[in-house]
Motif scaffolding. Structure first.
Motif, mmCIF file in Angstrom:
data_model
loop_
_atom_site.group_PDB
_atom_site.id
_atom_site.type_symbol
_atom_site.label_atom_id
_atom_site.label_comp_id
_atom_site.label_asym_id
_atom_site.label_seq_id
_atom_site.Cartn_x
_atom_site.Cartn_y
_atom_site.Cartn_z
ATOM 1 N N MET A 299 13.952 -6.257 1.307
ATOM 2 C CA MET A 299 15.079 -6.321 2.244
ATOM 3 C C MET A 299 15.874 -7.594 1.985
ATOM 4 O O MET A 299 15.705 -8.604 2.674
ATOM 5 N N THR A 302 18.234 -8.677 4.852
ATOM 6 C CA THR A 302 17.488 -9.304 5.940
ATOM 7 C C THR A 302 17.053 -10.717 5.548
ATOM 8 O O THR A 302 17.144 -11.652 6.350
ATOM 9 N N ALA A 341 9.817 -4.063 9.352
ATOM 10 C CA ALA A 341 9.825 -2.621 9.113
ATOM 11 C C ALA A 341 11.275 -2.184 8.912
ATOM 12 O O ALA A 341 12.194 -2.864 9.368
ATOM 13 N N GLY A 347 15.076 -7.298 11.776
ATOM 14 C CA GLY A 347 15.437 -8.665 11.392
ATOM 15 C C GLY A 347 15.423 -9.602 12.596
ATOM 16 O O GLY A 347 15.011 -10.761 12.507
ATOM 17 N N ASP A 376 23.185 -5.986 11.625
ATOM 18 C CA ASP A 376 22.058 -5.175 11.147
ATOM 19 C C ASP A 376 22.550 -4.024 10.267
ATOM 20 O O ASP A 376 21.953 -3.680 9.241
ATOM 21 N N ASN A 383 20.058 -3.655 2.068
ATOM 22 C CA ASN A 383 18.643 -3.397 1.745
ATOM 23 C C ASN A 383 18.478 -2.102 0.961
ATOM 24 O O ASN A 383 17.747 -2.040 -0.027
HETATM 25 N N1 ASP Z 1 17.398 -2.711 10.065
HETATM 26 C C1 ASP Z 1 17.081 -3.261 8.779
HETATM 27 C C2 ASP Z 1 16.539 -2.176 7.867
HETATM 28 O O1 ASP Z 1 16.108 -1.147 8.324
HETATM 29 C C3 ASP Z 1 16.143 -4.404 8.872
HETATM 30 C C4 ASP Z 1 16.818 -5.534 9.626
HETATM 31 O O2 ASP Z 1 16.858 -5.516 10.858
HETATM 32 O O3 ASP Z 1 17.315 -6.469 8.965
HETATM 33 O O4 ASP Z 1 16.549 -2.341 6.666
#
Ligand code: ASP
Length: 412
Positions: A299, A302, A341, A347, A376, A383
């Motif tokens: 990620m 993130t 996750a 994040g 996000d 990601n």
């Molecule tokens: N929501 C992001 C993901 O699913 C993770 C994050 O909150 O940075 O990749």
């Protein structure tokens, strides 16, 4: 009424709450503090998730890597690329935060610093000692994330070493990780209420300059993510996959759009798989393995954001960070992005990990939570692009890609 509420996609409810919260803050001014408890409730619910979420997703992630031997050359290449790109991403976040100082000059004396942890003077030896969990139960009770991660890694490795006999436990942890993801989704239903209360409180107590600071943070989050996508992943595709960059981006646009709108790498997984296999020509076994692993451990958006947000918190609360702290942030943010996750808000959950270790007040989470969803969405698109880029590069290096298929993907 309830049915109507749930019919509106969560992100739309969050954006509406954000706008209404800003208005409430402007009108209520200091009185907005009276509704801050709703935001605190939301933040407490998020903190509740940290320990089980990190523990279960790391154990089940490592246990899944047990299949690495099966995939040999694919596995180690993918892991190496995940780690290297993650590190570059965090340092990019730290660089952007230092250069543009999004939190500088904001007077936060109106904000009570709740449980601000004191930055500790620690030697390298202290640090090494502190990552060994003397008592795993204590570590969980105190939410000490670094020793928790070490413990989780060891359990995961133990499961792999136990082979057949470790499998039942692996299944339990897998199922636990899935259950925790569902619990997180439930907690995320509180987001509109939390966002409304928190942004009203921030704007009410600190006035409109707080919005300027948050606006800069959001802009840097988008800028950083775009740099990762357009520069870092283009280099990965050009340099390692030796493929035309434009074709790669054309091939994964569906996954990017789904990622942006769902803010969940996991929810996007089926689309990412389809894009890498059908549009980019990656073989089924390689894409299933690398994309699925990447959805939890890789990620970069993130990781970049965790670096950036830590500096933001340090700036708004006037915490001085040393070079040692920067290195600690780079390690923790990478681990945090591994432990996060692939679900909305992960994040945000991981922030407690990094902030606590370098003495940045946890109040920062309340400060930024109001605009987290917008960030996000972009983090998740990044990601997912990273998962596809690493998968394509590894597939290309190991001869697991059908180039004809990729070049001729006109129906993308
Ligand atoms: N929501 C992001 C993901 O699913 C993770 C994050 O909150 O940075 O990749």
């Amino acid at each position: 009424m309830l049915a109507f509420w749930f019919r509106i996609p969560l992100w739309q409810r969050v954006i509406a709450a954000l706008l209404l919260g800003i208005l409430a803050g402007v009108f209520l001014k200091e009185d907005a503090t009276a509704i801050k408890w709703i935001g605190d409730f939301f933040i407490s619910a998020i903190k509740m998730l940290v320990v089980p979420l990190i523990f279960l997703s790391i154990v089940s992630g490592v246990a899944a890597i047990g299949d690495l031997k099966k995939l040999g050359s694919v596995g180690w290449r993918a892991l190496l690329l995940f780690v290297v790109t993650g590190q570059i991403a965090v340092w990019l976040g730290l660089g952007l935060g230092s250069l543009f100082q999004p939190g500088a000059g904001l007077d936060t004396s109106g904000i009570e610093r709740g449980e601000a942890p004191e930055p500790k003077e620690t030697s390298a030896i202290d640090m090494i000692l502190s990552i060994v969990p003397e008592s795993p139960v204590q570590v969980m009770a105190d939410a000490q994330v670094l020793p928790l991660i070490v413990f989780a890694l060891l359990i995961g490795i133990g499961i792999v070493m136990a082979r057949e006999e470790g499998k039942p436990l692996a299944r339990i942890f897998d199922s636990g990780a899935i259950v925790m993801q569902k619990v997180t989704i439930l907690v995320m239903e509180l987001t509109p209420f939390g966002v409304f209360a928190l942004i009203a409180w921030v704007v009410g107590t600190l006035g409109l300059p707080s919005l300027v600071a948050l606006g800069k943070l959001v802009a840097l989050n988008y800028g950083g993510c775009l740099l990762i996508i357009l520069v870092m992943y283009s280099l990965v595709i050009k340099g390692l996959a030796k493929l035309p960059v434009v074709d790669f981006f054309r091939g994964i646009v569906d996954a990017q759009v789904v990622a942006y709108s769902t803010a969940s790498s996991n929810a996007t997984l089926p689309v990412t798989l389809r894009c890498t296999q059908r549009n980019l020509g990656v073989s089924r076994p390689t894409s299933s393995f690398v994309v699925s692993l990447g959805a939890t451990v890789n990620m970069d958006g993130t990781a970049m954001y965790l670096g950036l947000a830590t500096l933001f918190g340090a700036q708004i609360f006037g915490v001085d960070l040393t070079m040692g702290d920067y290195f600690l942030i780079s390690i923790l943010a990478t681990l945090g992005s591994v432990g996060a996750a692939g679900i909305p808000g992960a994040g945000l959950v991981m922030m407690t990990l990094v902030f606590g270790a370098v003495g940045v007040p946890l109040e920062t989470i309340a400060f930024v939570a109001g605009v987290d969803r917008i960030m996000d969405m972009m983090r998740t698109a990044t990601n997912v692009t990273g998962d596809a880029a690493v998968t394509t590069a590894v597939a290309s290096m190991t001869g697991e890609i059908d180039r004809e298929e990729m070049i001729s993907a006109d129906d993308v």
